[in-house]
Design a protein around this motif. Structure first.
Motif, PDB file in Angstrom:
ATOM      1  N   ALA A 646      47.661   4.636  20.937  1.00  0.00           N
ATOM      2  CA  ALA A 646      48.397   5.370  19.909  1.00  0.00           C
ATOM      3  C   ALA A 646      48.517   6.812  20.381  1.00  0.00           C
ATOM      4  N   SER A 647      49.448   7.524  19.784  1.00  0.00           N
ATOM      5  CA  SER A 647      49.731   8.881  20.239  1.00  0.00           C
ATOM      6  C   SER A 647      49.715   9.849  19.078  1.00  0.00           C
ATOM      7  N   GLY A 648      49.035  10.987  19.331  1.00  0.00           N
ATOM      8  CA  GLY A 648      49.147  12.121  18.433  1.00  0.00           C
ATOM      9  C   GLY A 648      50.221  13.065  18.923  1.00  0.00           C
ATOM     10  N   ASP A 649      50.239  14.245  18.368  1.00  0.00           N
ATOM     11  CA  ASP A 649      51.262  15.203  18.782  1.00  0.00           C
ATOM     12  C   ASP A 649      51.123  15.571  20.250  1.00  0.00           C
ATOM     13  N   ASN A 650      49.876  15.761  20.697  1.00  0.00           N
ATOM     14  CA  ASN A 650      49.675  16.219  22.066  1.00  0.00           C
ATOM     15  C   ASN A 650      48.513  15.513  22.753  1.00  0.00           C
ATOM     16  N   SER A 689      41.827  -1.961  17.682  1.00  0.00           N
ATOM     17  CA  SER A 689      43.148  -1.380  17.493  1.00  0.00           C
ATOM     18  C   SER A 689      43.010   0.056  17.050  1.00  0.00           C
ATOM     19  N   VAL A 690      44.091   0.823  17.204  1.00  0.00           N
ATOM     20  CA  VAL A 690      44.066   2.237  16.865  1.00  0.00           C
ATOM     21  C   VAL A 690      45.428   2.634  16.311  1.00  0.00           C
ATOM     22  N   VAL A 697      43.578  10.036  13.372  1.00  0.00           N
ATOM     23  CA  VAL A 697      43.311   8.818  14.138  1.00  0.00           C
ATOM     24  C   VAL A 697      42.539   7.848  13.256  1.00  0.00           C
ATOM     25  N   VAL A 698      42.958   6.576  13.266  1.00  0.00           N
ATOM     26  CA  VAL A 698      42.238   5.519  12.565  1.00  0.00           C
ATOM     27  C   VAL A 698      42.032   4.384  13.550  1.00  0.00           C
TER      28      VAL A 698
END
Length: 1674
Positions: A646-650, A689-690, A697-698
């Protein structure tokens, strides 16, 4: 299974989030806001400040169930499970619907239709745009900027109502994600398209102009449901936009309608409707221009259906290509028509591309590519064969045309310009904005970003270099296919946001007795699922200022462009950050691009896919390099493989296969970007999973079995290898092989070298060279490569299944255990194919052909092959192709380890399943080893045998088992100077004598040892279909080994090859088997080919025999001859004669059918394939002059005995005796003219004294001639009593010449005028149809002697029933339900009431069953009766004969029944049986009582017709009076008939008063009695008819007693008028015929007593009505 959910912010799990207690399936976030969607459909919003965990609140949505959500400009956009979209303002907390509607449509007839609602399944949002993915796999967008994909770069043109991205129309979009100012989509690639010109039509249905409410539209389309797949005419082959205003008067913006000024401050339109708008001009700097330099301004949606159809008509198929091109020839008829329309438009330009401008543009843009293209010309030629697959981008197409044509641009324009439909789409992602200089596009992102790397040594170039452009694999063209809609597979989003593909369930997949067809079907589902998994593409569009599109440059894209390096890499998930993207493949690799990501530590290399980085290379470093513009593989510590990301902003969060969590980014500002593992949860739990967005983040964790993790890791590495080989070896080799066969490329220099080598080292080198070009070898190669791809797809499906499976049982997670038979079937198929190729040196030849492919493969290929195998390029290829066979052994070893560790890890039930799976894979492992050894041995034999034998016998599936050169054997008593050698293969035995050889099929070979005698020692006897062989071995050991080898070969030849089950081979070959053989020596079957069952060298069982001349027998054999049910076809000059029925000793015996070549049909009994016994012959057609039907007896193919010939065309029927196909003996003839004559026939001619009767009751007695003519002395008598006696000649129709005397009659006229000699020359009823009854007696074993054994007859009956059942099942018909008649009933010496009722019930079932001899006998007699007395020549004179036959049938059937039930009374005996139950009537047992209920219903139709014809004059008189009387009311009729008024006059009223009230009433008295009597015509037997008459009298008495009291006694004077009234009102039209039928067939004992009186009363009423004067009425 314990499941835990962890939430945190950024890269530190200690910075925890408050997460819902339910399972979270979606996370959306913005700044300090996080939105959670749970599996239960609830929506939660969390607020966070600083390091505080924040607060969590559930959003009240009523009954709505949420499935996805996103945060967009301060609002939460969420999707429900019903596909509806809503928005909630975070400040006002108000929920508003956001309709996603299709655009309005207007048909060509002027009817409008509002857009239908689109159901949405997911949503994603960026900074300036929001994306919706519909259930129809369409992308809908809202917002602004190039990230919309709506062909614009303008920021100020905001789309406030969701608009569809038509670029992907007809494509399956599986996932769409949004970055800050760009979009990435995961799309399934299109399959190969083969154009069918026959499907082209000028009348193209146009959905966009189809309105359901328009009657004319429905009539034009036939109310068919049309797909929404109208062609879009908006792009040229270079990705530039084509003018769309050629057929419109006005201009409009390409974008969706712009909002009004009053609504621009609102992000969404609440009503969802599009408003009117003024057209905006496109930004001239955006690069979106047409090929002729003008700006684009008219969208396809605003064209009319007629215009779109007209535009579709100019599509023509490009020769040698799967693409369509626009015919730009203005001289064509269509071109002229369009030109006229173009000139009539208001200043608009042509639809067609300006060829000169396009040619100049292509030359200018591609001048820098020419050199590279020429250098790589050979490779391009090799790739050109892939035209059957869709060309993925313009780069491929342009290079192809530049390399193949000297004048580059001109050739490209001629063949490369494609139609402007969405079947072509964007052909190039490199030139969509090529007119824009570097840096001219405005940066749509913020000025600064906290995730900028310190290192900036690598500067991105806005355009790709030549090498990068050439080596980059290309993307897919979006084609519009109608079958794509039906091909779509259901796919769902998993908890982590990935895609779940269709797969098999767990039920029944481990059954040992699974149907092979079901296994094959399931295997196909597995392979097909893996093909869809690997066949994916990644498309990106929007801002590219930081390389986030992955296209290798900084040029913005306003239209979707394929990220070609990820095509067909098996990408299953894509994620986006603010300025970066990442993709996860099915084999656990992660590819990243955009700001901050590179796959190599300590370097700045380009894409590892293009440079072919080893897929299994591991690294312990975890450093991430600066910004890159193309996807690069991200290396994790120790080469970890990834299951989710999974991806966050950066930053990125990655979950490895073993459940570890990795953070990719900066943990702190002062640190460099790196890949680091972060601790989540405890050691017992592993993350699965993420979910992530912004900095929220979960992660979900649970327990995972270590064996599952191990197996999954190994499978991913294995798939990585298979995928790599398939992409770089198998598919290119397929192209080279195809070009070799087509002759489009040449490897002659190399092949000459190989051939020269083969000539020196191998005697069959030249033959191998010839085999290279053989179609058989080519097919083997193609099947081998296809099977390799099937294995690759199956492994991909297995991994996908494991990643999605949440089962706790390890055997339910690992597919090779749960679906053991399916995966074993896939590998077994591959094993058979690869060994087939190896056996005929196909693998070696393939390796030599593939050397050019291997040499072009990247250097990393050598790392995939062990050092011991690194000798030649050919061995590289062979090792890689054989790699799946090695994996079969690894499967078996893995399951063995699991089985050995079972006491520690598994329950007994789980262990049993592991043992079963291990047995399957161990068997396949042993079979693979054995098959490979046999294939190598066979290959060695072909290299050393004579070329003649190899050329004749070499076959991919054939294996050598034994050779007499190493294992001696010889023919017994062979000559001293003779030469005999034998070679045993898996399907044939080859006998070689000098330079000649003979082959014997093992499937038709029976082997047995010969006892040692003085004449022969160590002998072997071989039985063949047409000969026998006796062989001798030197020693007993050789004899045993040869017998064993022969038996094994026979078993392998007989048993089905490639059985996927665990079938155990029998110890000895079956004596009865199925095989095929062509006879060459047998005189009876010479040149015929037999395919069927055998027994010890003889034809035995079901089979088919076919001759070259067209003869064909299909049926049963016994000991080499036809025996049993069969069908023989014998062709002749006039057609085909068909013999069908039961065969005995090669002849047709018993009941059968012969269909002659002249269309005549015989149905009946036969002997020695000729009609014999009872049968029916139908000749000609009903309309032909020779149409006739003969029903009767036959003898040796000729008519002999009693028979009936119905000459349909002549209208004549003969009933009499036959001899040798001639009328011979007593007989009668009736004609349609009413003439009846009888007499003696001799040799088909009527001679001597006879009788002739005419329709007017006149008859002639005397001498008759041929054809019913007068020929001598006789007497002609008239109904008036007059007669003429003398000599007569001539015919009744043509005139009679009379020489005689007229005698006037003295007696009164005789209405019937029936002579005493009537019937004197007819055949007696007892002699008719005796052949039919004799057949039944023979079946039952009834002899003519006085002593008959009843028990034996019942045994014969049971045997006959069983034989008929088997015959019916062989014929494929439905076997009738016997209902107990196959059991012998209990027989008693004395007959009582109950026992007789049991007999009566049994006879009813027996006569009604077609399998029972009694039922067959009844049907045959009924058919004969109908043939005699039915049809168009039904004559009233035949009634007496019909009645006689009914009595004869009754008597003879009763005689047979008495044989089965001897306690029944004799024919002339009447036995009274009294019932113990008072409600049941007593029974008088007679033949009629026993037989009539089952016989008469079948005979009633022709019999009643004869009665009606016979009584027609009297019934007409009766009916005439009845009609007149029934016109009267009840009072008048009853007064006329003399009915006493007390029976009908109401009490207290006079006759005059009643005439006023009921004077006009009809049919109101004695209604129940009338209705009962009306049923007289619906009953069949005389007994039933008498019972109805009796019930009628009872109803009359009941009505009278109701009125006058129950003590009233009838007198005949009162009863007769009342009953006569009932008869009149019953209106029975043919009452006289009914009375006569009862009188003729009624038992004598029933003619007396009460029933007899009632019947007499009915007859009296009939005569009274008939003889009453017509005028005698009130």
């Amino acid at each position: 299974m314990m499941v835990a959910t962890h939430g945190w912010r950024g890269g530190d799990p200690k910075n925890m989030l408050i997460v819902p207690t339910e399972t979270v399936i979606r996370v959306a976030a913005a700044d300090d806001l996080t939105v959670f969607v749970t599996a239960g459909g609830r929506l939660y919003v969390g607020q966070y400040n600083g390091q505080d965990r924040g607060t969590l609140q559930q959003v009240e949505l009523g009954s709505r169930c949420v499935r996805d959500a996103a945060v967009y400009k301060g609002q939460v956009v969420f999707v429900t499970d019903a596909g509806e979209v809503f928005t909630q303002d975070l400040e006002k907390k108000e929920v508003h619907p956001l309709p996603v509607l299709e655009p309005k449509k207007t048909c060509t007839h002027g009817q409008e239709e509002k857009g239908r609602r689109v159901r949405v399944r997911s949503v994603a949002a960026g900074s300036d745009h929001v994306l919706f993915l519909s259930n129809q796999d369409e992308i809908w967008v809202q917002g602004r900027g190039p990230a919309l994909g709506l062909f614009t770069n303008k920021i100020e043109n905001e789309i406030t109502n969701p608009a569809r991205v038509d670029f992907f129309k007809g494509r399956r979009v599986m996932q769409v994600e949004a970055g800050a100012y760009f979009t990435v989509a995961l799309v399934e690639a299109l399959p190969p398209v083969h154009h069918d010109p026959s499907l082209e039509s000028d009348h193209l249905p146009d959905f966009d102009s189809y309105v359901r409410s328009c009657e004319q539209c429905r009539q034009e389309t036939g109310d068919r449901v049309l797909f929404e797949d109208i062609d879009e005419f908006d792009k040229c082959p270079l990705g530039l936009l084509v003018r769309k205003d050629a057929f419109t008067d006005g201009r409009s913006d390409l974008l969706s309608p712009a909002p009004s000024r009053s609504s621009r401050n609102s992000v969404f339109h609440e009503d969802g409707e599009s408003s009117d708008y003024a057209p905006d001009e496109l930004d001239p700097t955006s690069g979106e221009v047409s090929c002729d330099g003008t700006t684009l301004n008219t969208p396809v949606e605003q064209r009319t259906g007629i215009e779109l159809k007209e535009m579709s008509r100019v599509h023509k198929q490009s020769e040698g290509s799967d693409f369509e091109v626009v015919d730009c020839n203005d001289e064509t008829e269509i071109g002229k028509e369009v030109s006229d329309r173009k000139l009539s438009s208001s200043g608009t330009s042509s639809l067609f591309i300006n060829a000169d401008a396009a040619r100049q543009f292509i030359s200018r843009q591609l001048s820098w590519m020419t050199a590279t293209s020429i250098e790589q010309g050979e490779l391009l030629a090799d790739e050109r064969v892939n035209n059957k697959y869709h060309i993925d981008s313009a780069t491929e197409l342009i290079k192809e045309n530049v390399a193949s044509a000297a004048n580059s641009a001109a050739s490209l324009v001629a063949t490369g310009v494609r139609t402007v439909s969405d079947k072509v789409g964007q052909l190039s992602r490199h030139f969509s904005s090529s007119e824009v200089a570097d840096g001219e596009l405005h940066d749509l992102s913020p000025d600064s970003d906290p995730f900028i790397l310190e290192s900036s040594s690598q500067t991105l170039k806005p355009k790709m270099s030549k090498s990068e452009t050439f080596n980059t694999s290309t993307g897919s063209l979006p084609r519009k296919l109608s079958e794509e809609h039906s091909r779509k597979k259901t796919h769902t989003r998993t908890a982590s946001g990935g895609l779940s593909f269709p797969k098999l369930g767990r039920d029944g997949l481990l059954a040992l007795d699974k149907d092979p067809k079901q296994v094959e079907k399931n295997s196909g589902i597995i392979v097909d699922g893996g093909r869809h998994i690997l066949n994916t593409e990644v498309w990106a569009w929007g801002s590219a200022n930081k390389g986030q599109l992955g296209l290798g440059d900084l040029s913005h894209r306003s239209t979707p462009t394929s990220v070609a390096t990820l095509n067909h890499m098996g990408v299953t998930k894509v994620v986006c950050g603010s300025h970066h993207s990442a993709a996860l493949t099915i084999d656990g690799e992660v590819f990243v691009w955009g700001e901050n990501f590179s796959s190599h530590s300590g370097g700045t290399q380009t894409n590892d896919v293009a440079n072919n980085q080893s897929p299994n290379k591991s690294s312990t470093t975890a450093k991430v390099e600066p910004t890159v513009g193309t996807p690069q593989r991200l290396e994790l510590p120790e080469g970890a493989l990834v299951r989710d990301l999974a991806s966050g902003d950066n930053f990125l969060i990655i979950i490895s296969v073993d459940g570890l969590v990795y953070y990719v980014g900066k943990l702190r500002e002062e640190e460099k970007t790196a890949v680091e593992q972060i601790p989540v949860g405890d050691a017992a739990m592993r993350c699965r999973s993420v979910l992530c967005q912004c900095d929220s983040v979960v992660c979900t964790s649970d327990e995972m079995h270590p064996q599952v993790i191990t197996f999954l890791q190994e499978e991913m590495k294995y798939l990585n290898l298979l995928k790599f080989v398939a992409q770089h070896v198998v598919k290119p080799f397929q192209q080279v092989t195809e070009l070799t066969v087509r002759g489009k490329t040449s490897v002659t220099p190399y092949r000459d070298k190989v051939s020269a080598t083969n000539d020196k080292n191998c005697p069959n080198g030249k033959l191998y060279a010839r085999m290279e070009e053989s179609n058989q070898l080519h097919q083997t190669k193609q099947v081998l490569l296809d099977s390799y791809l099937d294995v690759t797809h199956a492994v991909a499906s297995s991994i996908s299944d494991m990643l999605d499976d949440q089962a706790s049982d390890v055997t339910a997670v690992i597919p090779i255990i749960r679906q053991v038979e399916e995966y074993k079937s896939i590998y077994q198929k591959y094993m058979n194919i690869v060994c087939d190729a190896l056996a005929i040196s196909g693998l070696t030849l393939s390796s030599k052909e593939a050397i050019t492919v291997i040499e072009k493969c990247p250097p990393v290929l050598s790392s995939l092959v062990p050092e011991s195998k690194k000798k030649t390029n050919s061995e590289y290829f062979a090792h890689l192709i054989l790699r799946p066979l090695q994996h079969v052994h690894e499967y078996a070893d893995f399951l063995m380890k699991m089985k050995q560790d079972s006491e520690t890890y598994y329950s007994p039930f789980t262990l049993d399943k592991i043992k079963i799976a291990h047995a399957h894979w161990k068997q396949l492992s042993n079979a693979a080893h054995k098959s490979q050894v046999e294939a190598e041995s066979t290959k060695a034999y072909w290299e050393t045998c004579s070329p003649k034998i190899m050329e004749a016998l070499a076959n991919p599936t054939r294996r050598i088992l034994r050779d007499s050169r190493t294992n001696p054997i010889n023919v017994h008593n062979a000559g001293r100077f003779s030469s005999h050698s034998f070679v045993l293969f898996t399907d044939i035995l080859v006998h070689i004598q000098y330079s000649n050889f003979s082959t014997y099929s093992l499937s038709t070979m029976w082997v047995e040892p010969v006892p040692n005698t003085s004449n022969i020692q160590n002998g072997i006897h071989i039985t063949l279909p047409e000969e026998t062989l006796t062989l001798a071995c030197p020693t007993s050991s050789d004899k045993s080994q040869w017998i064993y080898a022969l038996q094994e070969g026979i078993k392998r030849s007989v048993m089905s090859k490639g059985d996927s089950g665990m079938q155990v081979m029998p110890r000895a070959p079956p004596l009865i088997r199925s095989a095929s053989h062509t006879f060459t020596k047998n005189a009876q079957y010479k040149d015929a080919t037999y395919n069927g069952q055998w027994f010890c060298g003889k034809l035995h069982g079901e089979g088919t025999m076919a001759w070259p001349d067209g003869r064909r027998y299909e049926g049963q054999f016994r000991q080499g001859v036809y025996q049993g049910l069969g069908r023989l076809e014998v062709p002749s000059a006039g057609g085909v004669t068909v013999y069908e029925g039961m065969w005995k000793n090669g002849k047709l015996e018993g009941k059968g059918i012969i269909r002659y070549a002249n269309k005549d049909v015989y149905i009946g009994y036969l002997r020695e394939s000729q009609p014999h016994g009872h049968g029916e012959l139908k000749k000609g057609r009903f309309s032909s002059q020779a149409a006739s039907v003969y029903t009767g007896e036959w003898s040796n193919g000729t008519k002999h005995g009693y028979g009936v010939l119905d000459e349909i065309a002549q209208g004549e029927k003969y009933l009499g005796m036959w001899q040798n196909n001639n009328r011979h003996g007593p007989g009668m003839v009736v004609t349609m003219n009413g003439v009846y004559y009888e007499g003696n026939f001799y040799q088909n001619k009527l001679t001597g004294y006879g009788l002739m009767m005419f329709e007017d009751k006149t008859y002639y007695e005397g001498e008759l001639g041929a054809g019913g003519t007068f020929a001598g002395r006789g007497t002609l008598r008239y109904p008036s009593g007059d007669s003429i006696e003398g000599t007569f000649s001539g015919s009744w129709e043509d005139g009679i010449k009379i020489n005689g005397m007229l005698h006037k009659g003295i007696a009164p006229p005789d209405e019937e005028n029936i002579p005493k000699s009537f019937g004197k020359f007819s055949v007696s009823a007892s002699q008719k149809w005796e052949c039919i009854l004799q057949e039944c007696r023979d079946k039952l074993g009834i002899s003519s002697g006085p002593e008959m054994n009843t028990s034996k007859i019942w045994d014969n009956l049971a045997t006959q029933l069983e034989a008929e059942k088997q015959l019916a099942s062989r014929q494929g018909g439905t076997v009738e339900f016997l209902d107990g008649i196959d059991r012998i009933p209990e027989l008693k010496e004395e007959l009582d009431y109950q026992h007789f009722m049991d007999i009566h019930t049994y006879l009813g079932r027996a006569f009604g069953c077609r399998l029972h001899p009694l039922g067959q006998l009844l049907l045959s007699l009924v058919d004969a009766f109908r043939a005699t007395y039915g049809g168009v020549v039904a004559h009233p004179r035949l009634l007496p004969y019909a009645v006689q036959e009914v009595h004869s049938f009754t008597s003879r059937l009763f005689e047979i029944v008495r044989v089965l039930f001897p306690n029944l009374p004799g024919e002339n005996e009447n036995l009274l049986l009294e019932s113990e139950n008072e409600d049941e009537e007593d029974i008088v047992v007679t033949p009629a009582y026993v037989i009539h209920p089952w016989l008469l219903p079948h005979l009633y139709s022709p019999l009643s017709t004869l009665y009606v014809l016979y009584h027609q004059p009297k019934d007409e008189e009766y009916w005439q009076r009845l009609l007149k009387w029934n016109k009267q009311p009840d009072t008048a009729l009853m007064t006329f008939l003399g009915v006493d008024v007390k029976f009908w006059l109401p009490e207290g009223t006079s006759l005059i008063e009643s005439s006023r009230t009921i004077g006009t009433v009809k049919d109101q008295h004695f209604t129940e009695a009338i209705e009962t009597l009306q049923m007289l015509s619906t009953s069949f037997s005389p007994r039933d008819k008498l019972n109805l008459i009796h019930r009628t009298f009872q109803q009359v008495s009941k009505a009278v007693m109701t009125k006058l009291g129950s003590n009233y006694l009838w007198s005949m004077d009162d009863l007769f008028p009342v009953f006569q009234y009932v008869v009149v009102r019953s209106r029975i039209q043919h009452l006289g015929a009914e009375i006569q039928l009862i009188d003729d067939l009624l038992d004598p004992h029933m003619q007396h007593g009460e029933l007899g009186i009632m019947f007499t009363t009915l007859r009296a009423c009939y005569y009274q009505i008939q003889n009453e004067k017509v005028s005698h009425m009130l």
